[in-house]
Design an enzyme around this catalytic site. Sequence first.
Site, PDB file in Angstrom:
ATOM      1  N   ARG A   1       0.851  -1.184   0.000  1.00 19.45           N
ATOM      2  CA  ARG A   1       0.000   0.000   0.000  1.00 19.45           C
ATOM      3  C   ARG A   1       0.894   1.245   0.000  1.00 19.45           C
ATOM      4  NH1 ARG A   1      -3.417  -2.916  -1.476  1.00 19.45           N
ATOM      5  NH2 ARG A   1      -5.418  -3.404  -0.495  1.00 19.45           N
TER       6      ARG A   1
ATOM      7  N   HIS B   1      -0.973   0.095  -9.750  1.00 16.00           N
ATOM      8  CA  HIS B   1      -1.594  -0.854  -8.812  1.00 16.00           C
ATOM      9  C   HIS B   1      -2.093  -2.085  -9.587  1.00 16.00           C
ATOM     10  CE1 HIS B   1      -3.797  -1.229  -4.718  1.00 16.00           C
ATOM     11  NE2 HIS B   1      -3.539  -2.435  -5.229  1.00 16.00           N
TER      12      HIS B   1
HETATM   13  P1  NAP Z   1      -1.363 -11.790   4.836  1.00 16.76           P
HETATM   14  O1  NAP Z   1      -1.445 -13.212   4.390  1.00 16.76           O
HETATM   15  O2  NAP Z   1      -2.297 -11.294   5.870  1.00 16.76           O
HETATM   16  O3  NAP Z   1       0.135 -11.554   5.317  1.00 16.76           O
HETATM   17  C1  NAP Z   1       0.529 -10.419   6.025  1.00 16.76           C
HETATM   18  C2  NAP Z   1       1.933 -10.638   6.555  1.00 16.76           C
HETATM   19  O4  NAP Z   1       2.392  -9.409   7.150  1.00 16.76           O
HETATM   20  C3  NAP Z   1       1.998 -11.706   7.653  1.00 16.76           C
HETATM   21  O5  NAP Z   1       3.189 -12.456   7.519  1.00 16.76           O
HETATM   22  C4  NAP Z   1       2.049 -10.877   8.947  1.00 16.76           C
HETATM   23  O6  NAP Z   1       2.726 -11.477  10.013  1.00 16.76           O
HETATM   24  C5  NAP Z   1       2.850  -9.676   8.481  1.00 16.76           C
HETATM   25  N1  NAP Z   1       2.610  -8.515   9.349  1.00 16.76           N
HETATM   26  C6  NAP Z   1       1.447  -7.859   9.551  1.00 16.76           C
HETATM   27  N2  NAP Z   1       1.617  -6.851  10.421  1.00 16.76           N
HETATM   28  C7  NAP Z   1       2.924  -6.896  10.803  1.00 16.76           C
HETATM   29  C8  NAP Z   1       3.703  -6.128  11.680  1.00 16.76           C
HETATM   30  N3  NAP Z   1       3.184  -5.099  12.359  1.00 16.76           N
HETATM   31  N4  NAP Z   1       4.994  -6.450  11.822  1.00 16.76           N
HETATM   32  C9  NAP Z   1       5.525  -7.499  11.153  1.00 16.76           C
HETATM   33  N5  NAP Z   1       4.849  -8.275  10.290  1.00 16.76           N
HETATM   34  C10 NAP Z   1       3.551  -7.968  10.110  1.00 16.76           C
HETATM   35  O7  NAP Z   1      -1.526 -10.811   3.580  1.00 16.76           O
HETATM   36  P2  NAP Z   1      -1.259 -11.117   2.032  1.00 16.76           P
HETATM   37  O8  NAP Z   1      -2.396 -11.832   1.427  1.00 16.76           O
HETATM   38  O9  NAP Z   1       0.103 -11.693   1.905  1.00 16.76           O
HETATM   39  O10 NAP Z   1      -1.277  -9.624   1.452  1.00 16.76           O
HETATM   40  C11 NAP Z   1      -0.379  -8.626   1.917  1.00 16.76           C
HETATM   41  C12 NAP Z   1      -0.767  -7.266   1.409  1.00 16.76           C
HETATM   42  O11 NAP Z   1      -0.463  -7.140   0.015  1.00 16.76           O
HETATM   43  C13 NAP Z   1      -2.253  -6.933   1.476  1.00 16.76           C
HETATM   44  O12 NAP Z   1      -2.642  -6.540   2.776  1.00 16.76           O
HETATM   45  C14 NAP Z   1      -2.365  -5.795   0.479  1.00 16.76           C
HETATM   46  O13 NAP Z   1      -2.148  -4.563   1.127  1.00 16.76           O
HETATM   47  C15 NAP Z   1      -1.211  -6.059  -0.498  1.00 16.76           C
HETATM   48  N6  NAP Z   1      -1.701  -6.425  -1.844  1.00 16.76           N
HETATM   49  C16 NAP Z   1      -1.351  -5.648  -2.898  1.00 16.76           C
HETATM   50  C17 NAP Z   1      -1.764  -5.993  -4.164  1.00 16.76           C
HETATM   51  C18 NAP Z   1      -1.367  -5.182  -5.355  1.00 16.76           C
HETATM   52  O14 NAP Z   1      -1.862  -5.430  -6.453  1.00 16.76           O
HETATM   53  N7  NAP Z   1      -0.467  -4.241  -5.222  1.00 16.76           N
HETATM   54  C19 NAP Z   1      -2.528  -7.146  -4.358  1.00 16.76           C
HETATM   55  C20 NAP Z   1      -2.856  -7.922  -3.255  1.00 16.76           C
HETATM   56  C21 NAP Z   1      -2.442  -7.556  -2.001  1.00 16.76           C
HETATM   57  P3  NAP Z   1       2.129 -12.780  10.746  1.00 16.76           P
HETATM   58  O15 NAP Z   1       2.216 -13.880   9.701  1.00 16.76           O
HETATM   59  O16 NAP Z   1       3.035 -13.026  11.863  1.00 16.76           O
HETATM   60  O17 NAP Z   1       0.717 -12.428  11.109  1.00 16.76           O
HETATM   61  C1  GLV Z   2      -5.144  -5.330  -3.888  1.00 17.33           C
HETATM   62  O1  GLV Z   2      -4.440  -4.394  -3.691  1.00 17.33           O
HETATM   63  C2  GLV Z   2      -5.630  -6.203  -2.880  1.00 17.33           C
HETATM   64  O2  GLV Z   2      -5.511  -5.871  -1.696  1.00 17.33           O
HETATM   65  O3  GLV Z   2      -6.152  -7.267  -3.233  1.00 17.33           O
END
Ligand code: NAP
Ligand code: GLV
Length: 312
Positions: free
Chosen positions: A224, A272
């Site tokens: 983000r 994005h």
């Molecule tokens: P997820 O499965 O919830 O993984 C989040 C990771 O971040 C987990 O390993 C978590 O740790 C860690 N984390 C959260 N808060 C933390 C903190 N304060 N300190 C240290 N580590 C922390 O999420 P995801 O599905 O991988 O997605 C991640 C993010 O990618 C989304 O939230 C979104 O913002 C972004 N995204 C972007 C796009 C794009 O097109 N640009 C697309 C999809 C997603 P724990 O495992 O220990 O809980």
């Molecule tokens: C895209 O940014 C998502 O959070 O899926």
Amino acid sequence: MRISFCCSDTKPQPWVDGLKAAFPDADVTLWAAGAAPADYAVVWAPPQQFFDEQKQLKGIFNIGAGVDALMKLRLPAGVPVVRLDDAGMSAQMAEYVCHAVIRHFRELDAYEADMAGGKWSYRKPRLRTDFPIGVMGLGVLGERVSRALAQFDFPVNGWSRSAKTIEGVRCYSGDAGGQGFQDFLAASRILVCLLPLTPDTMGIMNLDTLSRLQPGGYVINVARGSHLVDGDLITLIDNGHLAGATLDVFRTEPLPSDHPFWKHPRITITPHTSARTLREESIAQIAGKIRSLAGGAPISTLAGVVDPKKGY
Ligand code: NAP
Ligand code: GLV
């Protein structure tokens, strides 16, 4: 069963049609103010009015992985929020990040400029060991990205809140104030952000943290825009500590036309698009979860349920 679809920036009809096809016996509608109460909501960045009116929801399904836009709203107490759990995003994210890393590491921009100028010239090969990569966030997307990078023999570090073990990845854990995070930054030269946006991670890439990366550092933000302090990135690129950045996400989207990122020669931007929501996969995933919930499955058996205390 009633399902209400409410989405701020996606063409709604294909979603409504897809949900109708998945639930031929249900009443699936595009939300409008004053609509009848629904059982399940399928949403992306809905207005507050949606939740103020929809008082009988049994589940809220987000058609993205990040729930930061939802978490800013007053949500109905006790109603589970479920985010997309991969649904085809992790492969896209691995492609995008590996491409950005390799493009930088192999100096492909410089070769492209040489070729455009009709110049045939070699650069000295660089060593992967000089380009350790740090992936912040080792969840669904971060883990897949870390494993993909490790396949190219880059040294890969990962940092998450809780401790992890991932083959080929040196894992650090703890909160942003802890020694684990400092050690992770000091061990990394290329930094990839795949954290959710929460009060704890807002502005996490700033003058202090980015200065701790190894000299010649490089930033890839695919999470983000508000994870990054824009002016601090520019300062550190312009003073030579960082070599550049690839940015897919921004504090304001679309990126305003007068934003300095547009013209900065060392910053690559994309709109994005690193991991798009794939409609068919997403509807299939959400439909499966709605069926489970409607059939009485405990919420704890579903993947991707958001912990309201953590905010992701
Ligand atoms: P997820 O499965 O919830 O993984 C989040 C990771 O971040 C987990 O390993 C978590 O740790 C860690 N984390 C959260 N808060 C933390 C903190 N304060 N300190 C240290 N580590 C922390 O999420 P995801 O599905 O991988 O997605 C991640 C993010 O990618 C989304 O939230 C979104 O913002 C972004 N995204 C972007 C796009 C794009 O097109 N640009 C697309 C999809 C997603 P724990 O495992 O220990 O809980
Ligand atoms: C895209 O940014 C998502 O959070 O899926």
